[in-house]
Design an enzyme around this catalytic site. Sequence first.
Site, PDB file in Angstrom:
ATOM      1  N   GLU A   1       0.362   4.036  10.324  1.00 19.41           N
ATOM      2  CA  GLU A   1      -1.049   4.360  10.063  1.00 19.41           C
ATOM      3  C   GLU A   1      -1.538   5.530  10.933  1.00 19.41           C
ATOM      4  OE1 GLU A   1      -3.877   1.319   9.155  1.00 19.41           O
ATOM      5  OE2 GLU A   1      -2.288  -0.173   9.094  1.00 19.41           O
TER       6      GLU A   1
ATOM      7  N   PHE B   1       0.860  -1.184   0.000  1.00 16.45           N
ATOM      8  CA  PHE B   1       0.000   0.000   0.000  1.00 16.45           C
ATOM      9  C   PHE B   1       0.895   1.233   0.000  1.00 16.45           C
ATOM     10  CE2 PHE B   1      -2.321   3.114   2.702  1.00 16.45           C
ATOM     11  CZ  PHE B   1      -3.547   3.182   2.072  1.00 16.45           C
TER      12      PHE B   1
END
Length: 390
Positions: free
Chosen positions: A370, A130
């Site tokens: 994150e 990602f």
Amino acid sequence: MSSQNDPDKYQLSVDQRAFQQGVQKFCHERIAPRAAEIDASGIFPMDLFKEMGALGFMGAPYGEEWGGAGCDAVMVCLLLEEVSRASGAVGSSLNAHISLASSVIANHGTDEQKQRYLREMTSGRKIGAFGLTEPAGGSDAAACKTRAVKKGDHWVLNGVKQFITNSPVADIFVVTARTAEGKGSAGVSAFILEKGMKGLSVGPQDTKMGVNGSPTAQVFMDDVPVPGKNIIGQEGKGFREFAQTLDRGRVNVAALSVGLGQAAVDAAILYAGEREQFGRKISEFQGIQWPIAEMATEIEAAKLLTLNAARMYDAGLAIKKEGAMAKFFAAEASLRACSSAIEIYGGYGYMRDFPVERYYRDAKMYQIGEGTSQIQRMIIARELLGRIRN
């Protein structure tokens, strides 16, 4: 085993309990015995990921029509908690694959994209990465400098992504690139890239403090031609799609943190019951009892916050605040638990011969990945204060 393993007190369904037990068995037999070796070598354990693919773990959240296991959010949290409890590195890479790279395709991709890419990822035949963070971006994830220019039926991508988990072993890359000028995240789109595309390359594997064996590296795009059909969702709306992924992803990182924290609690309890000083087990000393009580309480609270956010997601409720709270509290509690475990072990805790120093190094990552703890505070405050203003 600690009471954390008693599923009934968490009001799990029969299916959720059975799934957790299957995951625990696999982690105990296949992952935990290799955790120290994976950390020491820094080598991605591809064989374990193939095995997890066969068991349905690599596609846990996704529907059976796309090769997934159809697990709910609670089950995914239980999966990541148990895997991380056995190995932070394996947990980190699994999370990047299922809750980041795969989820953007699953939630916003076309049926053709899901058939071609998602099925390969849910089976474990291909590993996903990602690509959001950039060298100058950091917490300012919307400041996307990677560019995508339309040329005929293709897009041409140029840019660099930084700290991309799984990139050295990935087959499929989901990345953001700016397709139009705009303020903030406006004009950013999401694309699917494949290993072997002309102009796509991965830099040397990063040398990190922890989660070794979960490889990260820079991803370089130098005039990469990407078919027009590989854009995900709406042009210019890619960042919004990624942001939705991160809302759910924070809950999953909270689960990873809970797993590592619980491993530290378990190790501290075990050691305190065996180690003797001054003719007594150190578990008899208040100076040992209190930090263990604090560790266990905080990890229990972190697990409850995590399960609450997961259940809200399963109920179709918004979880921006609750996901940020779970991630923030769990990451901080996990690091404190790991630090306390090292102190309880004393000098031995600082040695590579014992696992608690690895837990600490791995747990530090979850304060950062994150969305840092500072970013989570901002999200929580914004959600709370925004309601007052409105």
